[in-house]
Scaffold this motif. Structure first.
Motif, PDB file in Angstrom:
ATOM      1  N   GLN A 148       0.771  -1.113  -0.059  1.00 43.39           N
ATOM      2  CA  GLN A 148      -0.167   0.052   0.022  1.00 43.39           C
ATOM      3  C   GLN A 148       0.792   1.293   0.094  1.00 43.39           C
ATOM      4  OE1 GLN A 148      -3.806  -0.052   2.332  1.00 43.39           O
ATOM      5  NE2 GLN A 148      -3.234  -1.841   3.159  1.00 43.39           N
ATOM      6  N   VAL A 149       1.903   1.209   0.692  1.00 39.55           N
ATOM      7  CA  VAL A 149       2.887   2.438   1.109  1.00 39.55           C
ATOM      8  C   VAL A 149       3.154   2.649  -0.684  1.00 39.55           C
ATOM      9  CG1 VAL A 149       4.959   3.108   1.876  1.00 39.55           C
ATOM     10  CG2 VAL A 149       3.129   2.265   3.280  1.00 39.55           C
ATOM     11  N   LEU A 150       4.094   1.613  -1.191  1.00 46.21           N
ATOM     12  CA  LEU A 150       4.909   1.775  -2.510  1.00 46.21           C
ATOM     13  C   LEU A 150       3.804   2.283  -3.469  1.00 46.21           C
ATOM     14  CD1 LEU A 150       7.357  -1.174  -2.215  1.00 46.21           C
ATOM     15  CD2 LEU A 150       7.643   1.323  -1.976  1.00 46.21           C
ATOM     16  N   ALA A 151       2.687   1.462  -3.341  1.00 44.58           N
ATOM     17  CA  ALA A 151       1.419   1.890  -4.700  1.00 44.58           C
ATOM     18  C   ALA A 151       1.106   3.191  -4.536  1.00 44.58           C
ATOM     19  CB  ALA A 151       0.198   0.933  -4.216  1.00 44.58           C
ATOM     20  N   GLN A 152       0.885   4.021  -3.076  1.00 43.32           N
ATOM     21  CA  GLN A 152       0.439   5.387  -3.078  1.00 43.32           C
ATOM     22  C   GLN A 152       1.652   6.078  -3.531  1.00 43.32           C
ATOM     23  OE1 GLN A 152      -1.244   6.144   0.763  1.00 43.32           O
ATOM     24  NE2 GLN A 152      -0.702   8.492   0.644  1.00 43.32           N
ATOM     25  N   LEU A 153       2.819   5.635  -3.132  1.00 39.41           N
ATOM     26  CA  LEU A 153       3.842   6.791  -3.896  1.00 39.41           C
ATOM     27  C   LEU A 153       4.047   6.470  -5.240  1.00 39.41           C
ATOM     28  CD1 LEU A 153       6.591   5.771  -1.227  1.00 39.41           C
ATOM     29  CD2 LEU A 153       5.538   7.852  -1.208  1.00 39.41           C
ATOM     30  N   ILE A 154       4.058   5.581  -5.830  1.00 38.82           N
ATOM     31  CA  ILE A 154       4.099   5.063  -7.157  1.00 38.82           C
ATOM     32  C   ILE A 154       2.960   6.077  -8.094  1.00 38.82           C
ATOM     33  CG2 ILE A 154       3.719   3.806  -9.308  1.00 38.82           C
ATOM     34  CD1 ILE A 154       5.142   1.736  -7.360  1.00 38.82           C
ATOM     35  N   ALA A 155       1.556   5.727  -7.502  1.00 41.04           N
ATOM     36  CA  ALA A 155       0.671   6.420  -8.159  1.00 41.04           C
ATOM     37  C   ALA A 155       0.474   7.886  -7.855  1.00 41.04           C
ATOM     38  CB  ALA A 155      -0.589   5.984  -7.257  1.00 41.04           C
ATOM     39  N   ASN A 156       0.956   8.478  -6.929  1.00 41.40           N
ATOM     40  CA  ASN A 156       1.149  10.102  -6.657  1.00 41.40           C
ATOM     41  C   ASN A 156       2.385  10.415  -7.633  1.00 41.40           C
ATOM     42  OD1 ASN A 156      -0.605  10.074  -4.525  1.00 41.40           O
ATOM     43  ND2 ASN A 156       1.147  10.177  -3.102  1.00 41.40           N
ATOM     44  N   ALA A 157       3.394   9.670  -8.175  1.00 39.55           N
ATOM     45  CA  ALA A 157       4.017  10.263  -9.011  1.00 39.55           C
ATOM     46  C   ALA A 157       3.706  10.089 -10.581  1.00 39.55           C
ATOM     47  CB  ALA A 157       5.706   9.680  -8.823  1.00 39.55           C
ATOM     48  N   TRP A 158       3.279   8.814 -10.885  1.00 39.00           N
ATOM     49  CA  TRP A 158       3.039   8.554 -12.290  1.00 39.00           C
ATOM     50  C   TRP A 158       1.462   8.015 -12.454  1.00 39.00           C
ATOM     51  CZ3 TRP A 158       7.681   5.689 -10.222  1.00 39.00           C
ATOM     52  CH2 TRP A 158       8.643   6.318 -10.612  1.00 39.00           C
TER      53      TRP A 158
END
Length: 406
Positions: free
Chosen positions: A158-168
């Protein structure tokens, strides 16, 4: 004159690199269940649907993932652990890219079902590989690390998915995931050791009907044991509670947390220490019987979930969420150990049913949260608490039945 002992069986796989690699890939594989939770709003907007409908992307994956175990577990017995694991990872590269390209909710759900099926090749074969190839004195540690990695996936993904989604954007989650599956397939092809007898069961059977009976008859035998059925039913609450509570946090954030990306990211990350601590305590927890650990852990998880319903701010929720996650991290490996102890020679089938129950629960959890989220986070927390406590009661009934039979 007797034949010399088979020394090959005494050569164990190196614990450190094997467990490390398998658990890292386990986080990636199981994390696919959770990666949509931080982007439910974006999925709903892009697919022109409701947020409630978007939650089915979790359920679709979880049901397919759990059902796939019933087939992929026996396949690893016939084809070998490493070929099934690596082949499944390669197939998941393709299914992940299909999810990334999904233009609407219908296609997205179908793609998530396919992704769940391809991902299901990993867990049963990984459990079996560690059970067979890790030295006996380190096996409990290895299995605890693997089950803990599955739970850690719920937080880390969830943490990584949120970071990736926020960026790209949300599509990038599955594109990055596909690239990670490529790397994982290569790494495990190198790290995992092929057994000399891995292909001994690949010869064609007498017929399709005989093959079906061979695969599914152990399941029927296990499900005729009432105490095991109760224990399997309790497993529905393990990931059901876990995924349900995190879904509720996304759908109806707790009071004092807010719905900002930063606040939700911090709340998700706050439970990571529990994922690290539980495997380190595996040796000490091992002195407690597995059945007792399941009962107590699910009971504590239920209490912790209920306490988060009290509106005392974000720090309060984060502290009790840490307790909740730690309890679930204890319950998951304890449940598989309790089941294996009662399964006799059918441990492979018993483990497949265990993972099936876990992820059926994981599929139902988001829908339970979705059902009550309109009443706020407190309603979600209390519903999840009820689910955890029901699981504890079922595990208690199973253990009591075992004691009575003895």
């Amino acid at each position: 004159m007797s034949s010399p002992p088979d020394t090959e069986q005494q050569v164990w796989a190196p614990t450190g690199r094997t467990v490390g690699a398998v658990c890292a890939v386990g986080i990636l594989v199981v994390g696919q269940l959770y990666v949509v939770l931080p982007v439910l709003n974006r999925l709903a907007q892009d697919w022109d649907t409701s947020k409630s409908a978007a939650t089915w992307t979790t359920t679709a994956f979880g049901l397919a993932y759990g059902a796939g175990f019933l087939v992929t577990g026996p396949l690893s017995d016939r084809w070998g652990r490493r070929p099934v694991i690596v082949g499944g990872l390669i197939a998941t590269v393709v299914s992940s890219l299909i999810v990334a390209l999904a233009p609407d909710v219908g296609t997205g759900l179908a793609a998530r079902i396919l992704q769940g099926l391809t991902a299901s090749f990993f867990a049963p074969a990984a459990f079996a590989y560690l059970s067979e190839r890790i030295a006996p004195e380190r096996r409990i540690f290895a299995l605890t690390c693997l089950t803990s990695s599955f739970l850690a996936a719920g937080v880390v993904a969830q943490v990584l998915a949120q970071l990736i989604a926020n960026a790209w954007g949300w599509h990038a989650i599955f594109i990055v995931g596909a690239l990670a599956f490529v790397v994982s397939a290569v790494v495990l092809q190198v790290v995992l050791e092929g057994a000399a007898d891995e292909r001994k069961n690949t010869a064609p059977s007498a017929g399709f009907g005989e093959t079906v009976r061979t695969v599914f008859s152990p399941f029927a035998a296990l499900l005729r044991q009432g105490r095991l059925v109760l224990l399997y039913a309790s497993c529905l609450a393990v990931l059901g509670s876990f995924v349900g509570l995190y879904t509720g946090i996304q759908l109806a954030p707790p009071q004092g947390v807010g719905s900002s990306n930063g606040a939700l990211l911090a709340l998700r990350a706050s439970a990571i220490p529990a994922m690290i601590a539980v495997p380190l305590l595996a040796g000490r927890l091992g002195v407690i019987t597995p059945s007792t650990r399941v009962i107590v852990a699910l009971g504590i998880a239920g209490i912790a979930a209920a306490v988060t319903a009290i509106p005392l701010g974000g720090v309060w929720v984060a502290v009790w969420l840490l307790v909740f996650v730690a309890a679930i991290a204890v319950a998951a490996p304890a449940a598989v150990q309790a089941i294996a102890a009662r399964a006799g020679a059918a441990r492979g089938a018993a483990t497949a049913l265990y993972t099936f129950a876990l992820f059926v629960g994981a599929s139902a959890g988001p829908q339970l949260a979705n059902l009550v989220a309109h009443s706020g986070y407190s309603a979600v927390a209390l519903a999840i608490a009820g689910l955890s406590l029901a699981g504890a009661a079922l595990a208690y009934a199973s253990a009591r039945g075992t004691a009575a039979a003895a």
